[in-house]
Design a protein around this motif. Structure first.
Motif, short mmCIF file in Angstrom:
data_model
loop_
_atom_site.label_atom_id
_atom_site.label_comp_id
_atom_site.label_asym_id
_atom_site.label_seq_id
_atom_site.Cartn_x
_atom_site.Cartn_y
_atom_site.Cartn_z
N PHE A 1 0.79 -1.23 0.00
CA PHE A 1 0.00 0.00 0.00
C PHE A 1 0.82 1.28 0.00
CE2 PHE A 1 0.46 -1.05 4.45
CZ PHE A 1 0.48 0.14 5.14
N ASN A 2 2.00 1.30 0.62
CA ASN A 2 2.84 2.50 0.53
C ASN A 2 3.29 2.74 -0.91
OD1 ASN A 2 3.50 3.61 3.37
ND2 ASN A 2 3.82 1.42 3.64
N GLU A 3 3.75 1.69 -1.54
CA GLU A 3 4.23 1.81 -2.92
C GLU A 3 3.10 2.19 -3.87
OE1 GLU A 3 6.66 -0.98 -6.13
OE2 GLU A 3 6.86 -1.33 -3.98
N LEU A 4 1.92 1.62 -3.64
CA LEU A 4 0.77 1.96 -4.48
C LEU A 4 0.36 3.42 -4.30
CD1 LEU A 4 -1.36 -1.26 -3.95
CD2 LEU A 4 -0.19 -0.59 -6.05
N GLY A 5 0.42 3.90 -3.05
CA GLY A 5 0.10 5.30 -2.82
C GLY A 5 1.06 6.22 -3.54
N LEU A 6 2.36 5.87 -3.49
CA LEU A 6 3.37 6.67 -4.19
C LEU A 6 3.15 6.62 -5.70
CD1 LEU A 6 5.91 8.40 -4.01
CD2 LEU A 6 7.26 6.30 -4.04
N ASP A 7 2.77 5.46 -6.22
CA ASP A 7 2.47 5.36 -7.65
C ASP A 7 1.37 6.33 -8.05
OD1 ASP A 7 4.37 3.39 -8.13
OD2 ASP A 7 2.94 1.73 -7.96
N GLY A 8 0.31 6.39 -7.23
CA GLY A 8 -0.79 7.30 -7.52
C GLY A 8 -0.37 8.75 -7.45
N LEU A 9 0.49 9.08 -6.46
CA LEU A 9 1.01 10.44 -6.34
C LEU A 9 1.83 10.82 -7.56
CD1 LEU A 9 1.52 12.98 -4.53
CD2 LEU A 9 3.53 11.78 -3.66
N LYS A 10 2.71 9.91 -7.99
CA LYS A 10 3.55 10.15 -9.16
C LYS A 10 2.71 10.41 -10.41
CE LYS A 10 7.58 7.31 -7.89
NZ LYS A 10 8.35 6.09 -8.26
N GLU A 11 1.71 9.56 -10.60
CA GLU A 11 0.91 9.70 -11.81
C GLU A 11 0.12 11.01 -11.81
OE1 GLU A 11 -2.14 7.21 -14.68
OE2 GLU A 11 -1.76 6.51 -12.65
N ALA A 12 -0.41 11.38 -10.65
CA ALA A 12 -1.15 12.63 -10.55
C ALA A 12 -0.24 13.82 -10.84
CB ALA A 12 -1.77 12.77 -9.16
N ALA A 13 0.96 13.82 -10.25
CA ALA A 13 1.90 14.91 -10.47
C ALA A 13 2.30 15.01 -11.93
CB ALA A 13 3.14 14.72 -9.59
N SER A 14 2.50 13.86 -12.56
CA SER A 14 2.86 13.85 -13.98
C SER A 14 1.77 14.47 -14.82
CB SER A 14 3.13 12.41 -14.44
OG SER A 14 3.41 12.36 -15.81
N GLY A 15 0.52 14.09 -14.54
CA GLY A 15 -0.59 14.63 -15.31
C GLY A 15 -0.80 16.11 -15.08
N LEU A 16 -0.48 16.58 -13.89
CA LEU A 16 -0.65 17.99 -13.56
C LEU A 16 0.54 18.83 -14.02
CD1 LEU A 16 -2.00 17.55 -9.92
CD2 LEU A 16 -3.33 18.38 -11.89
N GLY A 17 1.62 18.17 -14.40
CA GLY A 17 2.82 18.90 -14.80
C GLY A 17 3.49 19.57 -13.63
N THR A 18 3.46 18.92 -12.48
CA THR A 18 4.03 19.51 -11.28
C THR A 18 5.03 18.55 -10.64
OG1 THR A 18 3.44 20.62 -9.20
CG2 THR A 18 2.24 18.60 -9.72
N SER A 19 5.65 18.99 -9.57
CA SER A 19 6.55 18.13 -8.81
C SER A 19 5.81 17.57 -7.61
CB SER A 19 7.78 18.93 -8.35
OG SER A 19 7.37 20.04 -7.57
N TYR A 20 6.45 16.67 -6.90
CA TYR A 20 5.88 16.11 -5.69
C TYR A 20 7.01 15.87 -4.71
CZ TYR A 20 7.85 11.64 -7.11
OH TYR A 20 8.73 10.66 -7.47
N LYS A 21 6.66 15.64 -3.46
CA LYS A 21 7.64 15.29 -2.44
C LYS A 21 7.10 14.10 -1.67
CE LYS A 21 9.24 20.07 -1.84
NZ LYS A 21 10.57 19.92 -2.40
N ALA A 22 7.98 13.17 -1.32
CA ALA A 22 7.57 12.01 -0.54
C ALA A 22 8.66 11.68 0.46
CB ALA A 22 7.31 10.81 -1.45
#
Length: 359
Positions: free
Chosen positions: A57-78
């Motif tokens: 579940f941690n890895e899946l959450g990060l996957d979702g965060l990455k994909e959202a950031a990519s689609g938004l054209g933004t960065s993320y922090k984890a």
């Protein structure tokens, strides 16, 4: 026909300006700058002690965060938490980085999240696997995993050659025992429908007592816990607790008796090729697409405290394919599972876990 969680396409994501910090303390991550108009929005995440490489579940959450950031054209922090002592400091590190949305992964981060959200009402938060915080700036992401685990328990009982199946958990918390309750109900339903007496070891739903490793780490304790079930002739085991399944897999390999596993959270056959041959199926939670949706809503100014709830009906939870075992299961099992799924959705088959987060 396969009952499965609808997955977002996570492979091959081209990240735009994304930076991840995998740290066991609260030291501040630094994200790259972007030129996108969305780059001012910064979504962030804190793992629990299982870490972002838990194939769960941690890895899946990060996957979702990455994909959202990519689609938004933004960065993320984890930020990855080495243990429970750094949950609060890791959240604070992200607050200091001016994150717009902070997602905390796991029930155990509830207290730290609640404190931070109350002290920072202008920052949005989301909690994966916890709905105990009632605040305008906190959105729960929860799942009716007992529904999908019911299917897993039925499938386990159907497949078992010894007439014994088992489950074990990491820590005894609701997000773990909800899987175990659903699994127990599925085994009981199989026995009722087929007039069988498949035995469940490792968990007693009525007494809420069972086998737990005490944490969410792979290692000696997890392997020994799995071994206690194997020693009772269980030939299908569902470990619930992130990477503890890896130790159960090793116990099965050492026994050389052909026992199998049921994965949780992700389709572990796909996420862990090294142990793929051991997985009968997996009880999935759509954590990645749920996280992606919550981040996108917040970035568009549509943040809400209304919980995201994953169910069988909306494909937020489900049972993964049988993969290598599709020709080894009963020929009638897929149809039976589809009928059961429909019954759970329309309410004619009741699934009621004392640990349910969303009922």
């Amino acid at each position: 026909m396969t009952i499965s969680v609808r997955k977002a396409a996570l492979a091959g994501i081209a990240m735009v300006g994304a930076t991840v910090l995998l740290a066991g303390c609260g030291s501040a991550p630094s994200a790259s700058k972007t030129t996108s108009a969305s780059s001012k929005y910064l979504p962030c995440m804190v793992s629990d002690s299982g870490g972002f490489n838990d194939k769960s579940f941690n890895e899946l959450g990060l996957d979702g965060l990455k994909e959202a950031a990519s689609g938004l054209g933004t960065s993320y922090k984890a930020v990855e938490s080495a243990d429970q002592t750094v949950y609060s400091s890791n959240i604070t590190s992200l607050l200091n980085q001016k994150c717009n949305l902070i997602i905390t992964v796991g029930y155990l981060l509830s207290d730290a999240t609640k404190t931070a959200a109350k002290a920072n009402p202008k920052t949005d938060f989301a909690t994966i696997d916890d709905n105990e915080i009632d605040a305008a700036n906190v959105r729960p992401i929860t799942f009716e995993t007992d529904e999908a685990a019911f299917l897993g328990g039925y499938a386990a009982a159907s497949y078992s050659k010894t007439g014994v199946v088992g489950t074990l958990g990491g820590q005894q918390i609701p997000t773990v025992t909800i899987f175990m309750d659903g699994f127990a109900d599925g085994v009981a339903y199989y026995n009722q429908q087929k007039h069988k007496n498949v035995k469940l070891v490792g968990w007693n739903e009525k007494t809420q007592k069972g086998v737990f490793t005490g944490g969410f780490e792979a290692g000696t304790a997890a392997k020994q816990a799995a071994q206690t079930l194997l020693d009772q002739d269980a030939d299908v085991i569902m470990p619930v607790g992130g990477p503890i399944y890896q130790s159960a897999a090793q116990a099965i390999k050492d026994s050389k008796k052909g026992q199998v596993l049921i994965g949780v959270d992700s389709d572990t056959y796909q996420t862990d090729p090294q142990n793929a041959s051991l997985f009968l199926t997996s009880v999935e939670k759509g954590i990645a697409p749920a996280t992606k949706a919550v981040v996108e809503d917040a970035a568009k100014g549509n943040f809400t405290k209304t919980p995201y709830i994953g169910t069988l009906k909306n494909d937020g939870v489900g049972l993964a394919p049988f993969h290598d075992y599709k020709d080894k299961i009963s020929s009638t099992l897929p149809a039976e599972l589809n009928t059961i799924k429909a019954g759970i959705i329309d309410g004619s088959i009741k699934v009621e876990s004392p640990a349910a987060l969303t009922k």
